[in-house]
Design an enzyme around this catalytic site. Structure first.
Site, PDB file in Angstrom:
ATOM      1  N   HIS A  89       0.719  -1.450  -0.114  1.00 50.64           N
ATOM      2  CA  HIS A  89      -0.165  -0.100   0.099  1.00 50.64           C
ATOM      3  C   HIS A  89       0.764   1.219  -0.123  1.00 50.64           C
ATOM      4  O   HIS A  89       0.422   2.401  -0.065  1.00 50.64           O
ATOM      5  CB  HIS A  89      -0.935  -0.103   1.190  1.00 50.64           C
ATOM      6  CG  HIS A  89      -2.150  -0.902   0.946  1.00 50.64           C
ATOM      7  ND1 HIS A  89      -3.023  -0.737   0.069  1.00 50.64           N
ATOM      8  CD2 HIS A  89      -2.567  -1.753   1.790  1.00 50.64           C
ATOM      9  CE1 HIS A  89      -4.155  -1.619   0.054  1.00 50.64           C
ATOM     10  NE2 HIS A  89      -3.772  -2.295   1.089  1.00 50.64           N
ATOM     11  N   GLU A 102      -8.695 -11.382   4.940  1.00 49.66           N
ATOM     12  CA  GLU A 102      -9.169 -10.065   5.130  1.00 49.66           C
ATOM     13  C   GLU A 102     -10.428  -9.745   3.941  1.00 49.66           C
ATOM     14  O   GLU A 102     -10.809  -8.905   3.703  1.00 49.66           O
ATOM     15  CB  GLU A 102      -8.332  -8.889   5.146  1.00 49.66           C
ATOM     16  CG  GLU A 102      -7.449  -9.124   3.672  1.00 49.66           C
ATOM     17  CD  GLU A 102      -6.337  -8.077   3.656  1.00 49.66           C
ATOM     18  OE1 GLU A 102      -6.326  -6.999   4.403  1.00 49.66           O
ATOM     19  OE2 GLU A 102      -5.428  -8.325   2.782  1.00 49.66           O
ATOM     20  N   ASP A 115      -9.840  -4.051   5.396  1.00 43.57           N
ATOM     21  CA  ASP A 115     -10.693  -5.059   4.117  1.00 43.57           C
ATOM     22  C   ASP A 115     -11.614  -5.774   4.638  1.00 43.57           C
ATOM     23  O   ASP A 115     -12.465  -5.879   4.036  1.00 43.57           O
ATOM     24  CB  ASP A 115      -9.425  -5.733   3.255  1.00 43.57           C
ATOM     25  CG  ASP A 115      -8.574  -4.892   2.556  1.00 43.57           C
ATOM     26  OD1 ASP A 115      -9.116  -4.242   1.701  1.00 43.57           O
ATOM     27  OD2 ASP A 115      -7.363  -4.722   2.572  1.00 43.57           O
TER      28      ASP A 115
END
Ligand code: 3PY
Ligand code: MG
Length: 254
Positions: free
Chosen positions: A44, A147, A173
Protein backbone atom coordinates in the site's frame (compact mmCIF):
# COMPACT_ATOMS: atom_id res chain seq x y z
CA UNK A 1 19.80 -15.00 10.09
CA UNK A 2 17.78 -13.91 13.14
CA UNK A 3 15.22 -16.39 14.38
CA UNK A 4 12.30 -14.08 13.86
CA UNK A 5 10.05 -17.03 13.06
CA UNK A 6 10.83 -18.73 16.38
CA UNK A 7 9.83 -15.63 18.32
CA UNK A 8 6.60 -15.15 16.42
CA UNK A 9 5.47 -18.76 16.68
CA UNK A 10 6.56 -19.51 20.24
CA UNK A 11 3.64 -17.88 22.04
CA UNK A 12 5.50 -14.62 22.71
CA UNK A 13 3.65 -11.34 22.08
CA UNK A 14 5.37 -9.41 19.30
CA UNK A 15 4.48 -5.86 18.29
CA UNK A 16 5.79 -4.25 15.14
CA UNK A 17 4.74 -1.43 12.87
CA UNK A 18 4.32 -0.83 9.16
CA UNK A 19 6.98 1.15 7.29
CA UNK A 20 5.34 3.27 4.61
CA UNK A 21 7.98 6.00 4.29
CA UNK A 22 10.30 4.90 1.48
CA UNK A 23 13.55 6.01 3.11
CA UNK A 24 16.15 4.21 5.29
CA UNK A 25 16.16 7.13 7.76
CA UNK A 26 12.55 6.39 8.70
CA UNK A 27 13.43 2.71 9.15
CA UNK A 28 16.42 3.56 11.36
CA UNK A 29 14.41 5.98 13.51
CA UNK A 30 11.63 3.41 13.95
CA UNK A 31 14.10 0.63 14.75
CA UNK A 32 16.03 2.77 17.24
CA UNK A 33 12.80 3.84 18.94
CA UNK A 34 12.16 0.20 19.87
CA UNK A 35 9.90 -2.16 17.93
CA UNK A 36 9.93 -5.96 17.83
CA UNK A 37 9.90 -5.88 14.04
CA UNK A 38 9.15 -3.69 11.05
CA UNK A 39 6.82 -4.64 8.21
CA UNK A 40 7.76 -2.80 5.03
CA UNK A 41 4.49 -2.09 3.24
CA UNK A 42 5.13 -2.77 -0.42
CA UNK A 43 1.39 -3.40 -0.94
CA UNK A 44 0.00 0.00 0.00
CA UNK A 45 2.96 2.43 0.22
CA UNK A 46 4.91 3.99 -2.65
CA UNK A 47 7.90 1.74 -2.14
CA UNK A 48 9.64 0.40 -5.22
CA UNK A 49 11.24 -3.02 -5.56
CA UNK A 50 14.77 -1.50 -5.69
CA UNK A 51 14.10 0.31 -2.38
CA UNK A 52 13.23 -2.83 -0.41
CA UNK A 53 16.85 -3.95 -0.10
CA UNK A 54 18.01 -0.60 1.36
CA UNK A 55 15.11 -0.57 3.82
CA UNK A 56 15.85 -4.13 5.01
CA UNK A 57 19.55 -3.20 5.32
CA UNK A 58 18.64 -0.18 7.47
CA UNK A 59 16.66 -2.39 9.85
CA UNK A 60 19.56 -4.89 9.96
CA UNK A 61 21.87 -2.11 11.21
CA UNK A 62 19.78 -2.07 14.39
CA UNK A 63 19.25 -5.83 14.59
CA UNK A 64 15.51 -5.39 14.08
CA UNK A 65 13.81 -8.00 11.86
CA UNK A 66 12.20 -6.52 8.75
CA UNK A 67 9.49 -8.40 6.92
CA UNK A 68 7.78 -7.22 3.74
CA UNK A 69 4.09 -7.04 2.89
CA UNK A 70 4.19 -8.00 -0.76
CA UNK A 71 1.84 -6.44 -3.34
CA UNK A 72 -0.19 -9.57 -4.10
CA UNK A 73 0.41 -13.28 -4.54
CA UNK A 74 3.10 -13.32 -7.26
CA UNK A 75 5.96 -15.72 -6.37
CA UNK A 76 8.34 -13.20 -8.00
CA UNK A 77 7.41 -10.54 -5.44
CA UNK A 78 7.84 -12.96 -2.54
CA UNK A 79 11.24 -14.04 -3.92
CA UNK A 80 12.32 -10.42 -4.41
CA UNK A 81 11.52 -9.54 -0.78
CA UNK A 82 13.22 -12.63 0.64
CA UNK A 83 16.25 -12.35 -1.66
CA UNK A 84 16.70 -8.79 -0.36
CA UNK A 85 17.16 -10.31 3.09
CA UNK A 86 13.70 -9.87 4.58
CA UNK A 87 13.00 -11.91 7.70
CA UNK A 88 9.63 -12.94 6.31
CA UNK A 89 6.70 -11.95 4.17
CA UNK A 90 3.11 -10.90 4.75
CA UNK A 91 0.92 -12.01 1.84
CA UNK A 92 -2.30 -9.99 1.59
CA UNK A 93 -5.83 -11.09 0.60
CA UNK A 94 -5.49 -14.84 0.96
CA UNK A 95 -9.01 -16.20 0.58
CA UNK A 96 -8.59 -19.92 -0.16
CA UNK A 97 -6.46 -22.84 1.02
CA UNK A 98 -5.03 -23.06 -2.50
CA UNK A 99 -3.77 -19.46 -2.27
CA UNK A 100 -2.27 -20.23 1.15
CA UNK A 101 -0.50 -23.29 -0.30
CA UNK A 102 0.85 -21.14 -3.17
CA UNK A 103 2.27 -18.69 -0.61
CA UNK A 104 4.02 -21.58 1.17
CA UNK A 105 5.43 -22.82 -2.15
CA UNK A 106 6.80 -19.35 -2.98
CA UNK A 107 8.33 -18.85 0.48
CA UNK A 108 9.97 -22.22 1.21
CA UNK A 109 12.77 -23.95 -0.68
CA UNK A 110 12.37 -27.56 -1.87
CA UNK A 111 11.43 -30.10 -0.69
CA UNK A 112 8.81 -28.10 1.26
CA UNK A 113 8.22 -25.47 -1.44
CA UNK A 114 9.44 -24.27 -4.81
CA UNK A 115 11.35 -21.04 -4.11
CA UNK A 116 14.18 -20.46 -6.58
CA UNK A 117 17.80 -20.19 -5.46
CA UNK A 118 19.55 -16.93 -6.30
CA UNK A 119 22.63 -14.87 -5.40
CA UNK A 120 20.72 -12.11 -3.62
CA UNK A 121 21.67 -10.06 -0.60
CA UNK A 122 20.10 -12.71 1.69
CA UNK A 123 22.78 -15.16 0.51
CA UNK A 124 25.62 -12.57 0.69
CA UNK A 125 25.28 -12.02 -3.07
CA UNK A 126 26.15 -15.64 -3.76
CA UNK A 127 28.98 -16.10 -1.22
CA UNK A 128 26.82 -17.87 1.38
CA UNK A 129 24.17 -19.74 -0.58
CA UNK A 130 24.56 -23.10 1.26
CA UNK A 131 24.38 -21.40 4.70
CA UNK A 132 21.30 -19.43 3.69
CA UNK A 133 19.58 -22.47 2.16
CA UNK A 134 20.25 -24.53 5.28
CA UNK A 135 18.47 -22.05 7.55
CA UNK A 136 15.85 -20.33 5.38
CA UNK A 137 12.93 -22.77 5.67
CA UNK A 138 13.30 -22.87 9.44
CA UNK A 139 13.87 -19.17 10.05
CA UNK A 140 11.74 -17.18 7.59
CA UNK A 141 8.27 -16.16 8.71
CA UNK A 142 5.28 -16.65 6.45
CA UNK A 143 2.28 -14.59 7.46
CA UNK A 144 -0.85 -14.56 5.33
CA UNK A 145 -3.67 -12.07 5.59
CA UNK A 146 -7.27 -13.17 5.92
CA UNK A 147 -9.30 -10.08 5.17
CA UNK A 148 -12.16 -11.02 2.82
CA UNK A 149 -15.60 -12.59 3.20
CA UNK A 150 -14.31 -15.54 1.16
CA UNK A 151 -11.29 -15.93 3.45
CA UNK A 152 -13.58 -15.85 6.49
CA UNK A 153 -15.79 -18.55 4.95
CA UNK A 154 -12.72 -20.70 4.19
CA UNK A 155 -10.81 -20.00 7.40
CA UNK A 156 -10.69 -23.59 8.69
CA UNK A 157 -9.19 -24.92 5.44
CA UNK A 158 -6.75 -21.97 5.23
CA UNK A 159 -5.63 -22.45 8.83
CA UNK A 160 -4.88 -26.12 8.16
CA UNK A 161 -2.29 -25.36 5.45
CA UNK A 162 1.13 -26.51 6.67
CA UNK A 163 3.95 -24.01 6.34
CA UNK A 164 1.84 -20.99 7.25
CA UNK A 165 3.12 -19.43 10.47
CA UNK A 166 0.86 -16.45 11.13
CA UNK A 167 -2.73 -15.80 10.13
CA UNK A 168 -2.98 -12.04 10.12
CA UNK A 169 -6.33 -10.28 10.17
CA UNK A 170 -6.77 -7.07 8.15
CA UNK A 171 -9.76 -5.42 9.85
CA UNK A 172 -10.04 -2.62 7.27
CA UNK A 173 -10.49 -4.85 4.25
CA UNK A 174 -12.49 -7.37 6.25
CA UNK A 175 -14.96 -4.70 7.38
CA UNK A 176 -15.51 -3.59 3.77
CA UNK A 177 -15.77 -7.14 2.46
CA UNK A 178 -18.34 -8.34 5.02
CA UNK A 179 -20.24 -5.03 5.09
CA UNK A 180 -19.34 -4.21 8.69
CA UNK A 181 -17.89 -0.72 8.47
CA UNK A 182 -18.00 1.94 11.18
CA UNK A 183 -19.56 1.75 14.65
CA UNK A 184 -22.70 0.07 13.27
CA UNK A 185 -20.64 -2.86 11.99
CA UNK A 186 -18.38 -3.23 15.05
CA UNK A 187 -20.19 -6.22 16.54
CA UNK A 188 -20.18 -8.15 13.25
CA UNK A 189 -16.55 -7.26 12.57
CA UNK A 190 -15.41 -8.25 16.06
CA UNK A 191 -17.22 -11.59 15.75
CA UNK A 192 -15.49 -12.23 12.39
CA UNK A 193 -12.08 -11.35 13.89
CA UNK A 194 -12.69 -13.68 16.84
CA UNK A 195 -13.71 -16.51 14.44
CA UNK A 196 -10.48 -16.12 12.43
CA UNK A 197 -8.31 -15.91 15.55
CA UNK A 198 -9.94 -19.01 17.04
CA UNK A 199 -9.44 -21.03 13.84
CA UNK A 200 -5.78 -19.95 13.65
CA UNK A 201 -5.11 -20.96 17.25
CA UNK A 202 -6.96 -24.27 16.85
CA UNK A 203 -4.72 -25.14 13.89
CA UNK A 204 -1.56 -24.24 15.82
CA UNK A 205 -0.88 -21.02 13.89
CA UNK A 206 -0.08 -17.66 15.45
CA UNK A 207 -3.00 -15.25 15.18
CA UNK A 208 -2.13 -11.67 14.24
CA UNK A 209 -3.94 -8.42 13.60
CA UNK A 210 -3.42 -4.81 12.55
CA UNK A 211 -4.37 -2.23 15.14
CA UNK A 212 -4.33 1.51 14.46
CA UNK A 213 -3.97 2.25 18.19
CA UNK A 214 -2.44 0.32 21.12
CA UNK A 215 -5.55 0.71 23.28
CA UNK A 216 -7.16 -2.66 22.61
CA UNK A 217 -4.11 -4.89 22.22
CA UNK A 218 -4.75 -6.42 25.67
CA UNK A 219 -8.37 -7.08 24.72
CA UNK A 220 -7.43 -8.88 21.49
CA UNK A 221 -4.85 -10.94 23.38
CA UNK A 222 -7.83 -12.52 25.17
CA UNK A 223 -8.86 -13.96 21.78
CA UNK A 224 -5.44 -15.63 21.52
CA UNK A 225 -3.87 -13.01 19.23
CA UNK A 226 -0.12 -12.69 19.79
CA UNK A 227 1.27 -10.91 16.71
CA UNK A 228 0.40 -7.23 16.30
CA UNK A 229 1.24 -4.65 13.67
CA UNK A 230 0.57 -1.32 15.33
CA UNK A 231 -0.07 1.64 13.02
CA UNK A 232 2.72 2.79 10.69
CA UNK A 233 5.55 5.28 10.55
CA UNK A 234 3.30 7.77 8.74
CA UNK A 235 0.55 7.34 11.34
CA UNK A 236 2.99 7.78 14.25
CA UNK A 237 4.48 10.86 12.57
CA UNK A 238 1.08 12.45 11.97
CA UNK A 239 -0.16 11.71 15.50
CA UNK A 240 3.00 13.11 17.04
CA UNK A 241 2.89 16.32 14.97
CA UNK A 242 -0.79 16.82 15.83
CA UNK A 243 -0.16 16.25 19.57
CA UNK A 244 2.86 18.59 19.58
CA UNK A 245 1.03 21.38 17.76
CA UNK A 246 -1.97 21.07 20.05
CA UNK A 247 0.28 21.22 23.13
CA UNK A 248 2.09 24.29 21.73
CA UNK A 249 -1.20 26.09 21.07
CA UNK A 250 -2.46 25.21 24.56
CA UNK A 251 0.78 26.46 26.13
CA UNK A 252 0.61 29.73 24.13
CA UNK A 253 -3.00 30.27 25.24
CA UNK A 254 -2.52 29.58 28.98
C1 3PY B 1 -6.42 -4.11 6.62
O1 3PY B 1 -6.90 -3.67 7.67
O2 3PY B 1 -7.09 -4.36 5.60
C2 3PY B 1 -5.01 -4.36 6.55
O3 3PY B 1 -4.53 -4.90 5.58
C3 3PY B 1 -4.20 -3.94 7.73
O4 3PY B 1 -2.90 -4.24 7.61
MG1 MG C 1 -5.81 -5.02 3.90
Amino acid sequence: MQDFRGRCTGGEVTVGTFAAIPHPVAIEVTAAAGVDFICIDWEHAQISRERIEDLVRAADVHGVPAMVRVPGHAPEAIAAALDAGAAGVLVPRVSTAEQARAAVQATRYPPVGARGVGPGRAAAYGYRIPDYLAAANEKLLLAIQVETAEGLANIDAIADVDGVDVIFIGPGDLSVSIDAMGPAGAKKLNAAIATIAKAAVRAGRTAGIFRPSPDDIGIWMQSGIRFFILASDTMFLGASVAAGMEAAQRSARD
